[in-house]
Design a protein around this motif. Structure first.
Motif, mmCIF file in Angstrom:
data_model
loop_
_atom_site.group_PDB
_atom_site.id
_atom_site.type_symbol
_atom_site.label_atom_id
_atom_site.label_comp_id
_atom_site.label_asym_id
_atom_site.label_seq_id
_atom_site.Cartn_x
_atom_site.Cartn_y
_atom_site.Cartn_z
ATOM 1 N N GLN A 159 28.886 42.016 41.352
ATOM 2 C CA GLN A 159 30.172 42.576 41.786
ATOM 3 C C GLN A 159 31.357 42.074 40.957
ATOM 4 N N ARG A 173 44.338 41.012 36.188
ATOM 5 C CA ARG A 173 44.379 42.381 36.708
ATOM 6 C C ARG A 173 44.772 43.375 35.632
ATOM 7 N N SER A 217 33.572 49.184 42.705
ATOM 8 C CA SER A 217 34.350 48.634 41.596
ATOM 9 C C SER A 217 34.138 47.126 41.476
ATOM 10 N N LYS A 218 34.131 46.643 40.245
ATOM 11 C CA LYS A 218 33.971 45.220 39.994
ATOM 12 C C LYS A 218 35.326 44.525 40.080
ATOM 13 N N CYS A 219 35.312 43.270 40.513
ATOM 14 C CA CYS A 219 36.556 42.531 40.698
ATOM 15 C C CYS A 219 36.597 41.325 39.762
ATOM 16 N N SER A 224 40.920 35.137 47.618
ATOM 17 C CA SER A 224 40.057 36.049 48.351
ATOM 18 C C SER A 224 40.869 37.178 48.981
ATOM 19 N N PRO A 241 34.803 40.036 47.779
ATOM 20 C CA PRO A 241 35.532 41.044 48.548
ATOM 21 C C PRO A 241 34.703 42.302 48.734
ATOM 22 N N ASP A 242 35.070 43.065 49.728
ATOM 23 C CA ASP A 242 34.452 44.366 49.949
ATOM 24 C C ASP A 242 35.193 45.366 49.066
ATOM 25 N N SER A 243 34.771 45.462 47.808
ATOM 26 C CA SER A 243 35.495 46.290 46.833
ATOM 27 C C SER A 243 34.759 47.569 46.484
ATOM 28 N N ARG A 276 43.476 38.451 47.866
ATOM 29 C CA ARG A 276 43.927 39.336 46.787
ATOM 30 C C ARG A 276 42.787 40.175 46.210
ATOM 31 N N GLY A 277 41.572 39.977 46.700
ATOM 32 C CA GLY A 277 40.450 40.770 46.234
ATOM 33 C C GLY A 277 39.708 40.187 45.049
ATOM 34 N N ALA A 301 36.134 39.652 53.189
ATOM 35 C CA ALA A 301 35.268 39.069 52.177
ATOM 36 C C ALA A 301 34.003 38.550 52.841
#
Length: 215
Positions: A102, A214, A28-30, A59, A23-25, A61-62, A2
């Motif tokens: 994001q 989620r 995709s949006k988180c 964090s 997060p480095d996703s 967990r994304g 993150a």
């Protein structure tokens, strides 16, 4: 992994300091979660160990995580707002995180510890973006008052079984007064401060937000 960013949150005429973990996703949006700290007049701030434990678990967990200092705390403008001002700050924080590129603005949660738990519940009722709320060690008087209100979002109520402020039988009774969906959890060996149990608290709260944000 993150990335942590220092941010400023506009709350009315005040600027509040905050830390945003993203997060480095990829593209995709988180989901995003705001975390509220304990009572400013007893040393509470966004570096409290329970607040940091919540942020760390979410964090991992994304989730995007925004913790911040209420008005008058640290480098945030203003002065103590007797709960009302802090609820305004929390709503401003949920609005702030919902606008981050994001973050998926349809999957926003809020969590709070102690004084911050009561603030988080009140903010959830008044916010237009909050989809789930987690309360950690909300003081007895505040939880009693809030239990009679209609709170539509999914809720997690968490307490330690040796909390000096809140006999656990009373907590269980009040938890049943909240409308569904409502989850409650008791941390064995946990007092009001959860020293040494921050990871356990973070795991309970992180799991709750996984279930509801989620989807």
């Amino acid at each position: 992994m993150a990335t942590q960013i220092a941010v400023e949150i506009q709350s009315g005429s005040l600027l509040l300091e905050g830390l945003l973990d993203l997060p480095d996703s990829g593209d995709s949006k988180c989901p995003g979660v705001v975390v509220c700290h304990p009572h400013p007049r007893y040393g509470g701030d966004m570096y409290n160990s329970v607040v940091e434990g919540l942020a760390a678990d979410l964090s991992r967990r994304g989730f995007g995580v925004l913790r911040f200092n209420f008005r008058g705390v640290g480098f945030s403008d203003g002065e103590f707002g007797w709960g009302t001002g802090e609820s305004e700050d929390a709503i401003a924080a949920t609005d702030h995180i919902s606008l981050v590129e994001q973050i998926d603005s349809s999957r926003i949660g809020i969590a709070g510890y102690s004084f911050g738990a009561a603030v988080a519940i009140q903010a959830a009722m008044d916010s237009t973006v909050v989809q789930a709320v987690a309360s950690i060690a909300c003081p007895a008087a505040q939880l009693r008052a809030l239990s009679g209100l209609e709170i539509l979002q999914p809720k997690l109520l968490l307490q330690g079984d040796t909390d000096h402020d809140f006999p656990i039988d009373q907590f269980r009774f009040l938890a049943k007064r909240f409308s569904n969906p409502c989850e409650s959890a008791v941390i064995g060996g946990g007092d009001h401060f959860f020293r040494g149990l921050e990871t356990t608290v973070g795991s309970e709260v992180g799991g709750f937000f996984e279930r509801w944000l989620r989807r």
